[in-house]
Scaffold this motif. Structure first.
Motif, mmCIF file in Angstrom:
data_model
loop_
_atom_site.group_PDB
_atom_site.id
_atom_site.type_symbol
_atom_site.label_atom_id
_atom_site.label_comp_id
_atom_site.label_asym_id
_atom_site.label_seq_id
_atom_site.Cartn_x
_atom_site.Cartn_y
_atom_site.Cartn_z
ATOM 1 N N TYR A 136 7.695 -2.305 -2.406
ATOM 2 C CA TYR A 136 6.753 -1.991 -1.318
ATOM 3 C C TYR A 136 6.157 -3.250 -0.686
ATOM 4 O O TYR A 136 5.401 -3.177 0.270
ATOM 5 N N SER A 184 -1.012 8.160 -8.354
ATOM 6 C CA SER A 184 -0.291 8.903 -7.319
ATOM 7 C C SER A 184 0.994 9.511 -7.885
ATOM 8 O O SER A 184 1.339 10.663 -7.590
ATOM 9 N N GLN A 226 -1.169 3.397 -7.775
ATOM 10 C CA GLN A 226 0.237 3.800 -7.740
ATOM 11 C C GLN A 226 0.539 4.766 -8.898
ATOM 12 O O GLN A 226 1.152 5.828 -8.687
ATOM 13 N N TYR A 238 1.131 3.741 -3.177
ATOM 14 C CA TYR A 238 0.276 4.860 -3.605
ATOM 15 C C TYR A 238 0.088 5.921 -2.509
ATOM 16 O O TYR A 238 -0.877 6.688 -2.533
ATOM 17 N N ASN A 239 1.060 5.954 -1.598
ATOM 18 C CA ASN A 239 1.067 7.020 -0.597
ATOM 19 C C ASN A 239 1.541 8.310 -1.275
ATOM 20 O O ASN A 239 2.683 8.395 -1.728
ATOM 21 N N ASP A 240 0.665 9.293 -1.362
ATOM 22 C CA ASP A 240 1.003 10.544 -2.063
ATOM 23 C C ASP A 240 2.185 11.260 -1.431
ATOM 24 O O ASP A 240 2.800 12.118 -2.062
ATOM 25 N N ASN A 241 2.475 10.911 -0.197
ATOM 26 C CA ASN A 241 3.616 11.537 0.462
ATOM 27 C C ASN A 241 4.770 10.545 0.649
ATOM 28 O O ASN A 241 5.667 10.767 1.457
ATOM 29 N N GLY A 242 4.714 9.460 -0.111
ATOM 30 C CA GLY A 242 5.787 8.466 -0.064
ATOM 31 C C GLY A 242 7.050 8.994 -0.728
ATOM 32 O O GLY A 242 7.079 10.099 -1.289
ATOM 33 N N ASP A 264 0.798 -1.239 0.000
ATOM 34 C CA ASP A 264 0.000 0.000 0.000
ATOM 35 C C ASP A 264 0.827 1.282 0.000
ATOM 36 O O ASP A 264 0.340 2.339 -0.428
ATOM 37 N N GLU A 265 2.078 1.183 0.442
ATOM 38 C CA GLU A 265 2.930 2.368 0.424
ATOM 39 C C GLU A 265 3.137 2.874 -1.019
ATOM 40 O O GLU A 265 3.462 4.048 -1.236
#
Ligand code: PBG
Length: 426
Positions: free
Chosen positions: A222, A252, A249, A191-195, A188-189
Motif C-alpha cells: 500500500y 480492519s 490494518q 485499513y480501508n474496510d472496503n479495500g 492508508d489503503e
C-alpha cells in the motif's frame, strides 16, 4: 519408494471438505470385536464385555489336537525352503564380514521398515496456501513464479480455493496487488474496510465459512515507497507511527472476518499493540501469527515482482534481520511470546532451518515456516530445465521444514504437494 518417504498422515480435521478419493484414514479393526452391553438383573450395574467374534473359526478338517499330535509324531508338514543367498557380481571381493554390532541399514532395509521408523510426517493439514489477488477479472501469470497467478478476487481465487480444499488445504494467506493510484506514503489503503483484502475476506467467508484466512499485516503493498513502514524524509522507517497504522490494518482485516492476522513488517512492539487493538474492538478470538524471525533476504525477489512492491529506494535492512544472525532470533521470539503472539514464523524457510529448530526448542508455541517465493521459483526453474526432479525436491524440501520443527508451512506448493500426497498409493 516415495510413498514410504512421505507417508502422509492424511487425518484432516474437517473431513467435509475432502474430496480426495484415495485418502485412507486410520481404520480401527472394530469389525472383529463385538462390544456387548449386558444388563445385570440382580444389581443395577451394567458391565461392558468385549468378545472376539467367531469370524475366524472356519473348519478345515483336522482339529488342533490332531495337528499337534501329527507334528509330535514326526509327521511335519512342508514349508518352502529358505531361498538361496543372492549371488554377488563376479569380481566381488571375498572378505571377512566387518565385526559390527550396530548396522543402521537394518532399519531401512524395506519400504515397510522405513515407513515404520519414519520420524516425521507431512499432511495437507500442515499447509497454508499463499494466494495473490488483484482487482482484475482474469488471472495474470507471475513471470518469476511459474505456476502462480495474480488471481481475480471474484473468479480465479474462488476456483483456486475450491481446488485446495478438495485436497485438504483449508488455510490460505492473502497478498493483494494494490492499484498504484491507491498507494501513498502512509499506506492508508491498508485499513480501508472496503479495500481489496477486506472485500475478498468477506466474499470467501460467505462461500466457505470454515476456511481459515490468514492476512498479511504490513504497509508495503500500500506504500508508494514500497516499504513496510512510513518513511521519514531522511529515509528512516518510523517505528511507532507505523505500528499505529498496522493496528488499524489488523482491526480492519479482523472486522472483515480474518482468522489470523500476520504482521510481517518487523516493527518493534507491533504484536502487543495489535493484540491490544484487536481486543479493544472485541476481536479476542482473532489470532496473531508473528513473523518473528524475518530476515532481509534476497529470496523475496519474485514476490516483490508479483505485487510490484519493490522498495523504491534502499533496502529493508533496518527492520528485517541480518541473515548472519542466530541469537537475535531468540530476542524477537521472547518479545513476541511476551506480547501475545499465537504462532511464531521463520522466513525464509530452507536456508533458515537452524532458526526453525532454535525456536522449536526454545518456545512451546506453534512454529510456522515460510517457504518463500525465491525458494519456490528455484525448484520450479530447476524442474523446468530438467536439472532436478521437481516433485521429489518439492516434497523433500517440505518434509525437511517439518523435520526442523515447523508445524505449519506457508508454501506456494501447497496445492501441488497436497495433490501429490492425496494421490499416493498407501
Ligand atoms: C511483505 C511480505 C513479503 C513477503 C511476505 N510478506 C516481502 C518483503 O518483506 O519484502 C515475501 C514472501 C515471499 O517472498 O514469498 N511484508
Amino acid at each position: 519408494m516415495a510413498s514410504t518417504l512421505f507417508n502422509a498422515s492424511c487425518s484432516f480435521p474437517s473431513i467435509k471438505v475432502i474430496d480426495c478419493k484415495s485418502y485412507v484414514g486410520l481404520r480401527s479393526n472394530v469389525s472383529q470385536v463385538r462390544v456387548a452391553s449386558l444388563p445385570v438383573a440382580t444389581s443395577q450395574r451394567r458391565s461392558l464385555v468385549v468378545r472376539a467374534s467367531n469370524g475366524h473359526a472356519k473348519k478345515l478338517g483336522r482339529s488342533d489336537a490332531e495337528c499337534e499330535a501329527a507334528v509330535a509324531a514326526g509327521d511335519v508338514p512342508e514349508a518352502p525352503p529358505v531361498p538361496p543367498k543372492p549371488a554377488a557380481p563376479a569380481g566381488t571381493p571375498v572378505i571377512q564380514p566387518l565385526n559390527l554390532n550396530r548396522r543402521p541399514r537394518r532399519n531401512r532395509a524395506s519400504p515397510t521398515a522405513r515407513a515404520a521408523f519414519q520420524e516425521t510426517d507431512i499432511s495437507p493439514a500442515n499447509f497454508v496456501y499463499p494466494l495473490f489477488i488483484h482487482e482484475g477479472e482474469e488471472d495474470t501469470p507471475i513471470g518469476a513464479m511459474p505456476g502462480c497467478y495474480r488471481l481475480g478476487w471474484r473468479h480465479g481465487l474462488l476456483q483456486e480455493v475450491a481446488k485446495a480444499r478438495a485436497v485438504g488445504v483449508n488455510s490460505i494467506v492473502l497478498f493483494p496487488k494494490v492499484p498504484e493510484a491507491l498507494k501513498n506514503p502512509t499506506g492508508d489503503e491498508a485499513y480501508n474496510d472496503n479495500g481489496l483484502v477486506p472485500r475478498t475476506i468477506r466474499l470467501l467467508k460467505d462461500k466457505y465459512p470454515d476456511l481459515i484466512i490468514y492476512t498479511d499485516v504490513a504497509l508495503d503493498p500500500y506504500s508508494s515507497d514500497g516499504h513496510d513502514g512510513i518513511v521519514r524524509e531522511d529515509g528512516v522507517i518510523m517505528n511507532d507511527e507505523t505500528v499505529h497504522q498496522l493496528c488499524k490494518q489488523a482491526v480492519s482485516q479482523a472486522r472483515a472476518g480474518a482468522d489470523v492476522v500476520s504482521p510481517s513488517d518487523m516493527m518493534d512492539g507491533r504484536v502487543g499493540a495489535i493484540r491490544a487493538a484487536l481486543d479493544a474492538e472485541g476481536f479476542q478470538n482473532v489470532s496473531i501469527m508473528s513473523y518473528t524471525a524475518k530476515y532481509a533476504s534476497s529470496f523475496y525477489g519474485p514476490f516483490r515482482e508479483a505485487l510490484d512492491s519493490n522498495p523504491r529506494f534502499g533496502d529493508k535492512k533496518t527492520y528485517q534481520m541480518n541473515p548472519a544472525n542466530y541469537r537475535e532470533a531468540l530476542i524477537e521470539a521472547r518479545e513476541d511470546e511476551a506480547e501475545g503472539a499465537d504462532i511464531l514464523l521463520v522466513k525464509p524457510g530452507l536456508p533458515y532451518l537452524d532458526i526453525i529448530r532454535l525456536l522449536r526448542d526454545k518456545s512451546p508455541l506453534p512454529i510456522a515456516a515460510y517457504q518463500v517465493s525465491g525458494e519456490y521459483s528455484m525448484i520450479k526453474a530447476g524442474g523446468v530445465l530438467k536439472m532436478i526432479d521437481e516433485e521429489k525436491v518439492m516434497m523433500e524440501s517440505l518434509m525437511c521444514l517439518r523435520r526442523a520443527g515447523a508445524d505449519i508451512i506457508l508454501t506456494y506448493f501447497a496445492l501441488q504437494a497436497a495433490t501429490y500426497l492425496c494421490n499416493q498409493k498407501r
